[in-house]
Write an enzyme that holds these catalytic residues in place. Structure first.
Site, PDB file in Angstrom:
ATOM      1  N   HIS A 140       1.015  -1.201   0.058  1.00 13.66           N
ATOM      2  CA  HIS A 140       0.110   0.154  -0.002  1.00 13.66           C
ATOM      3  C   HIS A 140       0.943   1.438  -0.060  1.00 13.66           C
ATOM      4  O   HIS A 140       1.779   1.351   0.637  1.00 13.66           O
ATOM      5  CB  HIS A 140      -0.750   0.086   1.199  1.00 13.66           C
ATOM      6  CG  HIS A 140      -2.036  -1.139   1.144  1.00 13.66           C
ATOM      7  ND1 HIS A 140      -1.916  -2.444   1.678  1.00 13.66           N
ATOM      8  CD2 HIS A 140      -3.179  -0.794   0.541  1.00 13.66           C
ATOM      9  CE1 HIS A 140      -3.118  -2.817   1.571  1.00 13.66           C
ATOM     10  NE2 HIS A 140      -3.985  -2.078   0.687  1.00 13.66           N
ATOM     11  N   LYS A 568     -14.412   5.020   5.710  1.00 18.76           N
ATOM     12  CA  LYS A 568     -14.544   5.946   4.691  1.00 18.76           C
ATOM     13  C   LYS A 568     -16.019   5.831   4.451  1.00 18.76           C
ATOM     14  O   LYS A 568     -16.814   6.896   4.296  1.00 18.76           O
ATOM     15  CB  LYS A 568     -13.948   5.724   3.280  1.00 18.76           C
ATOM     16  CG  LYS A 568     -14.129   6.659   2.173  1.00 18.76           C
ATOM     17  CD  LYS A 568     -13.070   6.683   1.083  1.00 18.76           C
ATOM     18  CE  LYS A 568     -13.072   5.237   0.316  1.00 18.76           C
ATOM     19  NZ  LYS A 568     -14.267   5.092  -0.638  1.00 18.76           N
TER      20      LYS A 568
END
Length: 900
Positions: A140, A568
């Protein structure tokens, strides 16, 4: 630098280190930068409002001076990080040498607690035998620093402890010169990447951490585990309970550049690193074991190895251990050559070991012989560490997971069905999909035909699974053990992957019963998916076919939980509670069907992506959810911070093991009040969704954060968003969180919390009392508040308002920022109220000290970033402005010690 913060005698060495590095950096600036830059940096170190100071000074600076000032602020953040890391290690060593027992999170303390909790040797051994802890390194894109820059930092870190040991001025001057030289190299090196990383670059970066750290740290940690457990529980054995895993080269979710070729490249690099390590250790053993048959006896097993040795030197005729080691090395290097690795062996090459187990068996023959014949100390030194290393690392060094989006799997299945003349898979409902997939999974007939031309996507996907099968055959069965389905929402998502495994030889069907060589792992990521996790898995457990599949995998089902997308999607409070509820439900479901559960926590480095201290996070899990089995992702800047140094790596891995064992053997804990937490979650969700679904929010976010500039930073090989960014749900979680950290709002980690507490507690003192009680006694709620406190301490609403000024629609921005500012006020007030304190970080002196030291430079970087973003928005083709934005992004990330 505000060294008055370090007024505790325990911090005297840190103050001295910080001052020493500060002086070296000023020496550099006097030589390399203009007097105005030097003077500005000096003023920043004592300024109460460094962002305002930057705003005042910036018009006086030309482009070169602006560049130098930005770089200097970033370097100050770096050297303070180094000084703090050295100090943490110093304090740990002092603590251990003083014989004060283990600190919280250490194995020594965990073993003491197990003993105090009346855990007996049998129960401890039983738990150890059923424990599996894996730190999974991912690619990531959250490490903003180049590997070259990290290498300079490691060199300074290695040198800095010498300062305390310098006994005279000459020694101190020599050390000063060495560090000055490194800082000059750092100053003259580009901080930013000019080109985007490739997948192979990411693989090389991931591999580099092993010779740098893990090859030393893991054997040492295992030796410590053996000491701690055998001291408290004589006779207890420590199996291979801890391993390192990875995604780099196998994670293709959203990354079209991951392929069968990158998977093969990854394992070649893994094997190259681990075989070089083995060769080096065997060479050292060869030098350390010149034992003569005139002085010691030798077991027949070792004599047999010695008799087959390629080492024919006359001087070795009476040294059976050396001759045996030469034989072992020649066979191990024979395997390396068979794997296509270009490394030599001074003894030539013999028949390759067929497996790591064969290699291990021969090493154990040496060890047994040494123990049996009076050389136990030699058996328990380097040889014991090498045996443990081979047992843990094998020929593959670390296993890689495969990962792909459920929709991509479905696309391949649909095409296979189409060319085989079967149903139109995409038109089937869920029940029909399950029926069709189970039909195809019940017999051996393949759907794939080598005589049909398939789409690039289908060929690409099947090639990766085929390559994984070959890799398992060559490098060992443990090389690839998991295939993860991201965005898993339905039972058919698991069955679709099973069909692809069958088509590529990773799953066989005999007499209608499946046998898989790989684990099928669903990843539940969104709020909706987490709420649906139990129904999906119950459907699977009711299938006789899947029950047989699990039996072939040891009756263990791994479930991955996604922290990033759920946050999120619903905000921190709702995400945390949904994850907790999902785990509670899964624990009961797995008990009902008598299946062992292993949870894989997809946590990021930031609180907004599930980050926070690992020890508290594991202990905050619901009772029964750990049970000795846990996997946790580690990424980007977290890998650097936790594992780039052997001492740090050992300490952080020890914490994972300690917390896992403590949560498993002493799991007695009270769950939070479900009704209270649900109410808190519901109200928080409402306010969070009101913000992110506001019609002007997306424009506000894009214009008042460096989100679009982050995408050009070349942090990783995959795109920043899955498709053209028009909605928040299209944006990856990392740049989402990264951007909110850069503009100093850290919004994903707290928004909605304050309104929820205020709403629930209005005219209800009993609710406030209940929340305060949870804050004092419930591990889940304590961890949530602790993480929120750390983030809010880094939030600066005044600086954030400067970013709001970047909006192209001031009136609309005023409304959105007004909502954010008011929620921040409420959330901070609520947090202080529940913690019953008047200041943040009152009980976290280490973080408070850390922030106070860095804040002048951090705030200055934010001030520079706002100014450069403003310039870049007016002049999109201005290369200097873009470079300065990139440098400030790097600097702010280093100052916060977090990205995404």
């Amino acid at each position: 630098m505000q060294l008055h913060i370090l007024n505790n005698p325990k911090d005297a060495a840190l103050a001295a280190d910080a001052e020493f590095l500060k002086q070296s950096l000023f020496n550099l600036l006097h030589e390399e930068a203009s007097p105005l830059v030097v003077e500005t940096v000096k003023l920043l170190s004592t300024s109460d409002d460094s962002a305002a100071l930057i705003e005042k000074v910036l018009p006086q600076l030309d482009e070169q001076q602006t560049h130098d000032l930005t770089l200097a602020c970033g370097l100050f953040a770096q050297i303070l990080n180094i000084a703090e890391d050295v100090h943490h290690e110093r304090r740990r060593q002092i603590h251990e040498e003083a014989g004060r027992g283990g600190a919280e999170g250490s194995l020594t303390e965990t073993v003491r607690r197990l003993k105090a909790g009346k855990a007996d040797g049998k129960s401890v051994q039983r738990q150890l035998d059923n424990t599996s802890v894996t730190a999974v390194l991912t690619a990531h894109p959250t490490e903003v620093q180049r590997q070259t820059v990290l290498s300079f930092n490691r060199r300074i870190r290695a040198l800095l402890p010498q300062r305390e040991r310098c006994t005279n001025a000459d020694a101190l001057a020599r050390l000063r010169r060495e560090i000055d030289t490194i800082l000059l190299g750092l100053w003259q090196t580009s901080e930013t990447r000019r080109h985007k990383l490739s997948v192979n670059d990411e693989i090389n970066n991931g591999v580099s951490i092993f010779p740098m750290s893990f090859f030393e740290a893991l054997p040492k940690l295992y030796r410590k585990m053996e000491h701690d457990f055998q001291t408290a529980y004589p006779g207890v054995r420590v199996p291979d309970i801890l391993k390192i895993g990875g995604w780099i080269g196998g994670d293709r979710d959203g990354n079209p550049f991951v392929s069968a070729e990158t998977l093969r490249f990854a394992f070649r690099r893994h094997a190259d690193a681990v075989f070089r390590f083995y060769r080096g250790e065997l060479d050292k053993l060869y030098r350390e074991l010149p034992l003569s048959i005139r002085r010691v006896k030798v077991n027949g097993d070792v004599t047999a190895l010695s008799d087959k040795s390629p080492d024919e030197e006359i001087a070795r005729a009476e040294e059976p251990y050396r001759r045996a080691i030469a034989y072992i090395m020649a066979r191990a290097m024979g395997k390396a050559r068979a794997l296509g690795l270009g490394m030599g062996c001074k003894f030539g090459f013999l028949e390759p070991y067929a497996s790591a187990q064969e290699f291990l068996d021969d090493l154990k023959k040496l060890q047994r012989s040494l123990i049996d014949n009076g050389s136990r100390l030699l058996a328990e030194g380097r040889l014991a560490d090498l045996i443990r290393s081979v047992s843990v690392f094998g020929f593959h060094m670390m296993p890689l997971d495969l990962r792909q989006h459920a929709g991509k799997h479905a696309d391949v299945v649909a095409e296979l069905f189409q060319h085989a003349g079967l149903e139109d898979y995409n038109r089937l409902n869920e029940e029909q999909k399950q029926t069709a997939l189970l039909r195809e999974l019940s017999h051996q007939r393949p759907l794939y035909s080598p005589f049909i031309t398939y789409s690039d996507h289908t060929r690409h996907e099947l090639a990766i699974f085929n390559e994984a099968r070959k890799i398992k055959d060559e490098f060992g069965e443990d090389a690839v053990t998991q295939s993860i389905i991201s965005n898993c929402e339905q039972p058919s998502d698991l069955l679709a992957l099973a069909l692809l495994l069958k088509e590529t030889g990773l799953l066989a069907v005999e007499n209608g019963k499946p046998h898989s060589r790989i684990n099928i792992v669903p990843l539940f990521e969104t709020i909706e998916a987490l709420e649906n996790a139990c129904p999906v898995m119950e459907t699977m457990f009711r299938l006789d076919w899947y029950d047989a599949l699990l039996e072939s995998r040891g009756n263990i089902q791994e479930i991955m939980l996604g922290y990033s997308d759920s946050n999120k999607d619903g905000g921190y409070v709702t995400s945390s509670w949904c994850l907790y509820q999902a785990e509670l439900g899964l624990v009961e479901l797995f008990k009902k069907y008598d299946v062992r559960m292993r949870l894989f926590h997809g946590r990021g480095g930031s609180v907004g992506r599930g980050g926070g201290p690992s020890y508290q996070a594991i202990l905050a899990q619901p009772a029964g959810s750990v049970a000795g089995q846990i996997r946790i992702t580690e990424q980007g800047e977290v890998i650097t911070a936790k594992y780039a140094d052997p001492g740090n790596a050992q300490r952080n891995l020890e914490t994972l093991v300690a917390a896992t064992l403590e949560a498993s053997i002493l799991p007695d804990k009270k769950d939070p009040d479900a009704k209270l937490m649900q109410a808190l979650s519901d109200v928080s969700f409402k306010y969070y969704r009101e913000l992110i679904t506001h019609p002007d929010f997306i424009d506000y976010f894009l214009q008042t954060s460096p989100i679009q500039e982050i995408a050009t930073l070349n942090l990783g090989s995959r795109p920043a968003s899955r498709k053209t960014l028009a909605r928040i749900q299209d944006l990856r979680a990392i740049p989402w969180v990264f951007s909110w950290m850069q503009n100093r709002l850290m919004l994903p980690a707290w928004y909605g919390f304050g309104s929820a507490v205020e709403t629930l507690c209005e005219d209800k003192p009993e609710t406030l009392a209940a929340l305060r009680e949870h804050a004092q006694s419930n591990p889940f709620f304590q961890a949530m508040l602790s993480n929120m406190e750390q983030v809010m301490a880094k939030t600066d609403i005044t600086l954030a308002e400067n970013y709001a000024g970047l909006s192209e629609s001031p009136d609309k921005a005023k409304i959105i920022f007004g909502m954010i500012k008011e929620e921040y006020r409420r959330s901070r007030k609520a947090l202080l109220d529940l913690l019953q304190t008047e200041e943040l970080l009152r009980d976290n002196r280490s973080l408070a000290r850390s922030l106070a030291l860095r804040i002048p430079y951090l705030n200055a970087l934010n001030g520079l970033q706002v100014a450069m973003l403003k310039r870049l928005r007016k002049e999109p083709d201005n290369p200097h402005a873009l470079l300065m934005v990139h440098l400030t992004i790097n600097g702010v990330a280093q100052g916060l010690r977090n990205t995404g």
